[in-house]
Design an enzyme around this catalytic site. Structure first.
Site, PDB file in Angstrom:
ATOM      1  N   ASP A  13      14.036  78.758  57.801  1.00 30.65           N
ATOM      2  CA  ASP A  13      14.997  77.683  57.510  1.00 30.65           C
ATOM      3  C   ASP A  13      16.416  78.060  57.912  1.00 30.65           C
ATOM      4  O   ASP A  13      17.378  77.681  57.252  1.00 30.65           O
ATOM      5  CB  ASP A  13      14.948  77.290  56.017  1.00 30.65           C
ATOM      6  N   GLY A  17      15.999  74.945  64.846  1.00 36.70           N
ATOM      7  CA  GLY A  17      15.792  73.706  65.606  1.00 36.70           C
ATOM      8  C   GLY A  17      17.057  73.239  66.294  1.00 36.70           C
ATOM      9  O   GLY A  17      17.017  72.759  67.423  1.00 36.70           O
ATOM     10  N   ALA A  39       5.981  74.868  59.175  1.00 29.50           N
ATOM     11  CA  ALA A  39       7.367  74.840  59.633  1.00 29.50           C
ATOM     12  C   ALA A  39       7.910  73.428  59.458  1.00 29.50           C
ATOM     13  O   ALA A  39       7.154  72.474  59.326  1.00 29.50           O
ATOM     14  CB  ALA A  39       7.434  75.228  61.097  1.00 29.50           C
ATOM     15  N   GLY A  40       9.202  73.338  59.489  1.00 30.50           N
ATOM     16  CA  GLY A  40       9.791  72.007  59.450  1.00 30.50           C
ATOM     17  C   GLY A  40      11.188  72.126  59.983  1.00 30.50           C
ATOM     18  O   GLY A  40      11.920  73.020  59.581  1.00 30.50           O
ATOM     19  N   GLN A 223       9.178  79.807  61.396  1.00 30.83           N
ATOM     20  CA  GLN A 223       9.324  80.780  60.316  1.00 30.83           C
ATOM     21  C   GLN A 223      10.348  81.856  60.732  1.00 30.83           C
ATOM     22  O   GLN A 223      11.236  81.541  61.508  1.00 30.83           O
ATOM     23  CB  GLN A 223       7.977  81.398  59.905  1.00 30.83           C
ATOM     24  N   THR A 298      12.106  71.298  54.163  1.00 28.29           N
ATOM     25  CA  THR A 298      11.788  70.139  55.012  1.00 28.29           C
ATOM     26  C   THR A 298      10.314  69.775  54.870  1.00 28.29           C
ATOM     27  O   THR A 298       9.929  68.612  54.954  1.00 28.29           O
ATOM     28  CB  THR A 298      12.049  70.484  56.506  1.00 28.29           C
ATOM     29  N   THR A 300       8.065  70.892  52.180  1.00 25.50           N
ATOM     30  CA  THR A 300       7.538  70.678  50.833  1.00 25.50           C
ATOM     31  C   THR A 300       8.559  70.086  49.867  1.00 25.50           C
ATOM     32  O   THR A 300       8.196  69.713  48.756  1.00 25.50           O
ATOM     33  CB  THR A 300       7.050  72.019  50.233  1.00 25.50           C
ATOM     34  N   ARG A 302      10.662  71.679  48.258  1.00 21.32           N
ATOM     35  CA  ARG A 302      10.981  72.628  47.177  1.00 21.32           C
ATOM     36  C   ARG A 302      12.428  73.112  47.286  1.00 21.32           C
ATOM     37  O   ARG A 302      12.911  73.348  48.403  1.00 21.32           O
ATOM     38  CB  ARG A 302      10.079  73.870  47.287  1.00 21.32           C
ATOM     39  N   SER A 414      27.557  77.766  64.017  1.00 19.92           N
ATOM     40  CA  SER A 414      27.307  76.370  63.686  1.00 19.92           C
ATOM     41  C   SER A 414      28.041  76.016  62.398  1.00 19.92           C
ATOM     42  O   SER A 414      27.969  76.748  61.407  1.00 19.92           O
ATOM     43  CB  SER A 414      25.803  76.149  63.553  1.00 19.92           C
TER      44      SER A 414
HETATM   45  P1  IMP Z   1       2.177  79.537  54.527  1.00 17.47           P
HETATM   46  O1  IMP Z   1       2.777  79.822  55.870  1.00 17.47           O
HETATM   47  O2  IMP Z   1       2.097  78.088  54.200  1.00 17.47           O
HETATM   48  O3  IMP Z   1       0.881  80.259  54.338  1.00 17.47           O
HETATM   49  O4  IMP Z   1       3.169  80.152  53.417  1.00 17.47           O
HETATM   50  C1  IMP Z   1       3.400  81.545  53.312  1.00 17.47           C
HETATM   51  C2  IMP Z   1       4.870  81.835  52.940  1.00 17.47           C
HETATM   52  O5  IMP Z   1       5.697  81.534  54.061  1.00 17.47           O
HETATM   53  C3  IMP Z   1       5.386  80.977  51.785  1.00 17.47           C
HETATM   54  O6  IMP Z   1       6.335  81.754  51.055  1.00 17.47           O
HETATM   55  C4  IMP Z   1       6.092  79.842  52.495  1.00 17.47           C
HETATM   56  O7  IMP Z   1       7.079  79.241  51.692  1.00 17.47           O
HETATM   57  C5  IMP Z   1       6.696  80.579  53.680  1.00 17.47           C
HETATM   58  N1  IMP Z   1       6.931  79.724  54.834  1.00 17.47           N
HETATM   59  C6  IMP Z   1       6.020  79.271  55.716  1.00 17.47           C
HETATM   60  N2  IMP Z   1       6.598  78.533  56.670  1.00 17.47           N
HETATM   61  C7  IMP Z   1       7.920  78.539  56.418  1.00 17.47           C
HETATM   62  C8  IMP Z   1       9.046  77.968  57.078  1.00 17.47           C
HETATM   63  O8  IMP Z   1       8.959  77.313  58.124  1.00 17.47           O
HETATM   64  N3  IMP Z   1      10.256  78.201  56.490  1.00 17.47           N
HETATM   65  C9  IMP Z   1      10.390  78.953  55.369  1.00 17.47           C
HETATM   66  N4  IMP Z   1       9.364  79.507  54.729  1.00 17.47           N
HETATM   67  C10 IMP Z   1       8.133  79.302  55.234  1.00 17.47           C
END
Ligand code: IMP
Length: 446
Positions: A13, A17, A39-40, A223, A298, A300, A302, A414
């Site tokens: 995060d 992007g 990812a998001g 990630q 983006t 979930t 959270r 940025s």
């Molecule tokens: P998973 O990739 O869904 O299995 O999640 C494993 C860990 O990576 C968790 O702590 C997620 O919150 C974190 N995570 C996965 N993708 C992202 C991302 O794009 N940004 C931030 N954290 C991520």
């Protein structure tokens, strides 16, 4: 021309992007090399905001080929939705290519992700629940289904017939869940495969041809470094290789093709999910940053955990990724603090650590951040700045300190979500020049 890799330096995060979108203006290929719908990224163009989970942000540039490479895991239903959303707002998706080797996230991967997390109880990873881990596990266990299978009815049936007995044994006997029915699954997947078939091809060959033709390639990391399955804070990591080396593993492009590796650093630290964050701020300063930076996932939604910038982790990221430059983002969010702390090392049992304790989260247990305090800059003093030199002196000093910790030049800063809120630092080459790498001729070509 060479290839540029964009990676996140901490826990994701970092707004990669935005940088990818900027560099994609000069790239001929944009390749996403790993991860999936976990990812998001949000990209702002003019008044419009686009949220992507799977599609590379290069898709906004019609001159660029956007590739989802071998290292990715793809949820076909999510992908079809993203494609149709983009088409609905007039964005041409005909420049999208999907590797036939990329693995397919199946409904049972999503289900298993959630069931496994629940069973882990207090030890849960805090995954995004998108089925990413179970899909990569099946890839390694060689019971996965790939995009090339999804678009071929005969192969799809064969692969699922081979995988389902194993999956159903786990679902029914371990989790007491319902078994997955082969025909129903095929019926769900077939129309998705039909919609995606036109995009699926041998993307390794495409990238190879592009290298031969000296084209400009941009690798879009998903990630970030601390979430790398080997180099991150295991087990609180994702299941792929977000570090720069993953760009080669996940695409078939060799390391020698890479000319520039840019680390995207957030001006502070954030993370979602469980695991240690030594610089975490659990007070109103963290809340202020979270609100100002809109630090909500983006993917979930959270709330993200917030901390001061971990410069020790940044030094590690610079080393394992082989960074050649950094881009410092969200600098505007830190405006209005009298003092800004930056972590320059850790102590453990009173002893200053020589190396960042990477690879396993338990190595971080008991680590205390060592802070350096830097003076802040006033609220609103960054808005409307268009040149790095016009930033408040303390903001410039902060950037220089981060640069020094990383040991590589800060190329971009940025100061807001819009495209025009990215400042090129003095001495930095124009973005297009980042793709330049000397081409050495063979003796026989002399
Ligand atoms: P998973 O990739 O869904 O299995 O999640 C494993 C860990 O990576 C968790 O702590 C997620 O919150 C974190 N995570 C996965 N993708 C992202 C991302 O794009 N940004 C931030 N954290 C991520």
């Amino acid at each position: 021309m060479g290839a540029v890799v964009v990676v996140g330096t901490h826990w994701g995060d970092e707004a990669k992007g935005k940088l990818v979108d900027l560099l994609a203006q000069d790239a001929e290929l944009v390749i996403r090399y790993g991860g999936g719908p976990n990812a998001g990224h949000t990209v702002h163009v003019g008044e419009s905001t686009y949220k992507f989970h799977l599609i590379p942000s290069g898709i906004l540039n019609p001159k660029t080929l956007s590739i989802m490479a071998d290292g990715m895991v793809i949820d076909p239903a999510t992908l079809v939705r993203e494609i149709e959303t983009l088409q609905g707002v007039g964005i041409d998706t005909s420049n999208l290519r999907i590797s036939h080797n990329a693995h397919v996230i199946l409904p049972y991967h999503r289900l298993l992700d959630q069931l496994e997390e629940k069973l882990k109880g207090a030890g849960a990873i805090g995954t995004t629940g998108r089925g990413v881990g179970p899909c990569y596990a099946d890839k390694a266990s060689r019971v996965g289904v790939r995009m090339g299978d999804l678009i071929d009815p005969k192969r799809l049936r064969e692969r699922l017939t081979a995988a389902l007995p194993l999956k159903n044994a786990i679902l029914t006997k371990v989790f007491e869940a319902e078994a997955v029915e082969l025909e129903a699954l095929i019926a769900e997947l077939t129309p998705l495969g039909e919609k995606l078939a036109r995009y699926v091809c041998d993307t390794q060959a495409l990238a190879g041809e592009a290298l031969e033709a000296n084209k400009r390639i941009l690798f879009e990391g998903a990630q970030a470094t601390m979430l790398d399955i080997d180099g991150g804070t295991y087990p609180f990591v994702t299941s792929s290789h977000p570090i720069s080396g993953g760009a080669c593993i996940g695409t078939g492009v060799p390391p020698t093709a890479i000319s520039e590796i840019l680390g995207v650093v957030k001006a502070y630290t954030s993370r979602v999910g469980a695991g240690t964050v030594p610089t975490e701020l659990l007070d109103e300063r963290g809340d202020k940053i979270r609100e100002r930076g809109n630090e909500y996932g983006t993917t979930t939604g959270r709330p993200r955990r917030i901390g001061w910038l971990d410069g020790f982790a940044l030094q590690y990221a610079a080393r394992v990724n082989g960074l050649t430059g950094i881009c410092i983002g969200h600098l505007d969010v830190l405006a209005g603090f009298e003092t800004i702390n930056i972590c320059v090392g850790y102590t453990k049992n009173g002893v200053l650590l020589k190396h960042f304790p990477a690879g396993d989260v338990c190595l971080m247990d008991g680590c205390e951040p060592v802070y350096e305090a830097l003076p802040g800059w006033p609220e609103d003093s960054i808005d409307n700045v268009t040149r790095f030199e016009d930033l408040p002196a303390n903001a410039q000093a902060y950037v220089r300190r981060v640069e020094l910790l990383a040991g590589v030049p800060a190329r971009f800063v940025s100061i807001g979500p819009r495209r025009d809120q990215t400042l090129l630092t003095p001495n930095s080459p124009a973005p297009a020049q980042l793709f330049a790498s000397p081409k050495i001729s063979l003796l026989t070509e002399k």
